[in-house]
Design an enzyme around this catalytic site. Structure first.
Site, mmCIF file in Angstrom:
data_model
loop_
_atom_site.group_PDB
_atom_site.id
_atom_site.type_symbol
_atom_site.label_atom_id
_atom_site.label_comp_id
_atom_site.label_asym_id
_atom_site.label_seq_id
_atom_site.Cartn_x
_atom_site.Cartn_y
_atom_site.Cartn_z
ATOM 1 N N ASP A 222 0.823 -1.213 0.000
ATOM 2 C CA ASP A 222 0.000 0.000 0.000
ATOM 3 C C ASP A 222 0.856 1.263 0.000
ATOM 4 O O ASP A 222 0.443 2.306 0.494
ATOM 5 C CB ASP A 222 -0.936 0.014 1.211
ATOM 6 N N ASP A 300 7.378 -5.696 13.930
ATOM 7 C CA ASP A 300 7.920 -4.335 13.944
ATOM 8 C C ASP A 300 8.128 -3.813 15.365
ATOM 9 O O ASP A 300 9.110 -3.109 15.635
ATOM 10 C CB ASP A 300 7.038 -3.380 13.125
#
Length: 456
Positions: A222, A300
């Protein structure tokens, strides 16, 4: 009836071959001349070859039937093919079906160019969003070299419309498919997507680095990229080899909203203790370190923990070289409306390969950036907002507590959260931005002792 017709065709082919083989053997005779024996030997060889070809044909027919008519059906109807097969259809379609449907494209294996420069595979992580085309279009548009920047789209989820969208690019990209689509059932169902993402990242990076590349650039499906996205990584990759305190180069600025960046300095880069992600590059040595302990979820946040970071830092730009257009995703649009959609994407092409990047090496950077920041005058947010500062040049706003930091960043329009105690974009606790045509550093006091995990 249709399944029976298929089996009749296969049975006929196999029976014909064996009958031919038997007749050829009989024709050679028992008492033959030397010349006849030689002919018989040749006929025997031809018969054996015909037998093998028939065997392979029969095997391929069975694979074709399974591939085209059985595997596409739901379990309840898998035993009843919906389309009849005739000999002409088999001969015309079998090779194409076998290659196109079951084969996975190979990752390019060239790791260095003829001039000695490394090849940088760009791994695009995709799942079930056909809007990945926007990302790939952008990458293909700005890619300076197909050979040096092979685009590898790694797809999870097995979504067919998304796969078709990726394959529509032909040889411009390489599709690899994450093979483990088994379900994951974490204690909290809402976190399932994060587990699948971590699994996908681990597999794709293992697969890509196994080829022998020195670097990999990671892009989510994205993201749009800036015109100099590839040039940015070309100009900075050597820093990762020169400076052991660096562990990534990111194209993203978490505080990259147009109102708080200096559009006149698109070439400006920083060191940051915060791992930004969102279009980033790592080395094979770092992956060798991380892969053996790769987490099952929330990769992350895990990578930002002190146990993984080990006081290492990333390079990040003043103006982002990526921008996300994906409001809907696993995080359900977290931060999108408030922050992410306002991130400025650089429109300039900076020739990073012609800039001396040595100022970003630890000793050079600490001796200039850190020293200078604490020479700038301290001002208040109110003075900054109302333009009451009479001197020219950069200024500093000081904070001493977590609450003071969060209150100030909210007023300034910056992101106010912490990950493992580190504010977004911070270096030694200092968050740099641009406000009212002035460089501003939101900084702790000069005797700062380090990040506090309790601030997260």
């Amino acid at each position: 009836m249709r399944t029976r017709k298929v089996l009749l065709v296969i049975g006929f082919l196999v029976t014909w071959t064996y009958a031919t083989y038997y007749l050829l053997l009989r024709q050679t005779g028992i008492h033959t001349s030397r010349h006849q024996s030689l002919q018989a030997y040749k006929l025997n060889s031809q018969a054996r070859d015909a037998n093998m070809q028939s065997h392979h044909l029969a095997k391929n027919v069975f694979e074709f039937v399974k591939l085209k008519y059985l595997e596409k059906q739901p379990p309840s109807v898998a035993s009843t093919p919906q389309i009849s097969i005739i000999a002409a259809e088999i001969s015309a379609e079998l090779p194409e079906q076998h290659v196109a449907k079951s084969a996975t494209a190979r990752i390019p294996t060239k790791t260095y160019l003829a001039n000695g420069e490394p090849v940088f595979p760009v791994v695009v992580f995709a799942c079930n969003r056909v809007s990945v085309k926007k990302c790939i279009d952008n990458l293909v548009q700005y890619r300076p070299s197909v050979e040096q920047f092979p685009i590898i789209v790694s797809q999870d989820c097995g979504d067919e419309p998304t796969k078709e969208a990726i394959l529509s690019y032909g040889k411009q990209v390489t599709l690899i498919e994450q093979p483990d689509l088994s379900d994951i059932m974490p204690k909290e169902k809402k976190f399932k997507g994060y587990y699948k993402i971590a699994r996908h990242y681990g597999w794709a990076l293992n697969t890509t680095f196994a080829v022998g590349f020195e670097f990999v650039i990671i892009v989510e499906d994205d993201l749009n990229v800036a015109p100099d996205f590839f040039e940015y990584f070309l100009g900075t990759h050597k820093l990762l080899k020169q400076d052991p305190s660096l562990w990534c180069v990111s194209a993203w600025n978490d505080n990259g909203k147009a109102a708080v960046v200096d559009a006149a300095q698109p070439e400006l880069l920083y060191r940051t203790d915060f791992f930004p992600g969102l279009g980033w590059m790592l080395t094979k040595d770092l992956w060798a370190e991380l892969s053996v302990k790769w987490p099952k979820s929330f990769w992350d946040d895990w990578i930002r923990h002190p146990a993984q970071r080990k006081d290492r830092v990333c390079i990040r730009p003043e103006i982002s070289r990526t921008r996300t257009f994906g409001k809907i995703g696993v995080s359900n649009g977290l931060f999108f409306d408030k922050y992410l959609k306002h991130i400025k994407l650089s429109e300039d092409f900076v020739q990073f390969t012609k800039i001396n990047m040595s100022y970003l090496l630890k000793d050079n950077y600490d001796n200039t950036f850190l020293r200078r920041v604490y020479t700038y005058p301290i001002v208040t947010y109110d003075e900054l907002r109302r333009n009451l500062i009479r001197i020219e040049g950069p200024v500093r706003i000081q904070y001493t507590t977590r609450e003071q930091y969060k209150r100030t960043t909210k007023m300034l329009g910056l992101m106010d959260d912490f990950k493992s105690g580190v504010p977004r974009t911070a270096y030694h606790g200092i968050v740099s931005f641009y406000y009212n045509k002035r460089r501003v550093h939101l900084a702790p006091n000069a005797n700062w002792k380090g990040y506090e995990l309790s601030w997260s």
